[in-house]
Design an enzyme around this catalytic site. Structure first.
Site, PDB file in Angstrom:
ATOM      1  N   HIS A  57       0.864  -1.181   0.000  1.00  0.00           N
ATOM      2  CA  HIS A  57       0.000   0.000   0.000  1.00  0.00           C
ATOM      3  C   HIS A  57       0.900   1.230   0.000  1.00  0.00           C
ATOM      4  CE1 HIS A  57      -3.565   2.363   0.592  1.00  0.00           C
ATOM      5  NE2 HIS A  57      -3.036   2.962   1.649  1.00  0.00           N
TER       6      HIS A  57
ATOM      7  N   CYS B 283      -3.403   2.883  -5.569  1.00  0.00           N
ATOM      8  CA  CYS B 283      -2.850   3.769  -4.539  1.00  0.00           C
ATOM      9  C   CYS B 283      -1.449   4.273  -4.908  1.00  0.00           C
ATOM     10  CB  CYS B 283      -2.833   3.077  -3.175  1.00  0.00           C
ATOM     11  SG  CYS B 283      -1.938   1.518  -3.122  1.00  0.00           S
TER      12      CYS B 283
END
Length: 127
Positions: A16, A106
């Site tokens: 992430h 992301c």
């Protein structure tokens, strides 16, 4: 980390990404359809089509995962001025954005803020 730095967070099965804003805060995208903080995003979230941009404390986003500053694209791209990166990031807080694990994830989001171009090696390496 310094404002404008890219933060890479190790999650099970993927990485992430967030962008450090300063004072302990990051900006990152989280799936809309789960309503969960990014640290508990499940792998099913990769199929979502919408995401929300959130300003959160780095420690909340990271949870128990490992993280690092990783401005790896600095070797091939020139970062925008820090003030511009932060201004661009703050513009997106609390907005919904399209999300696509392969084309608009992301990592694409935070690299677009830092460099003016969205890139994701984890996608190109996987594909």
């Amino acid at each position: 980390p310094k404002p404008g730095d890219l933060i890479e967070i190790d999650r099970p099965l993927y990485h992430h990404w967030a962008l450090y804003l300063g004072d302990g805060y990051v900006i990152n995208v989280t799936p809309v359809d789960e309503g969960a903080p990014s640290l508990s995003v499940s792998t099913t979230s990769i199929f979502t089509r919408r995401a929300k941009v959130k300003k959160q404390l780095l420690k909340e986003v990271v949870g128990d995962n490992k993280w690092r500053v990783n401005n790896k694209y600095d070797r091939s791209r020139t970062p925008l001025p820090v003030e511009e990166i932060i201004r661009r990031a703050e513009h997106w807080i609390d907005k919904e954005v399209p999300y696509d694990v392969l084309g608009n994830n992301c990592e694409h989001f935070v690299t677009e803020l830092r460099y003016g171009e969205g890139v994701s090696e984890q996608v190109s390496d996987t594909v």
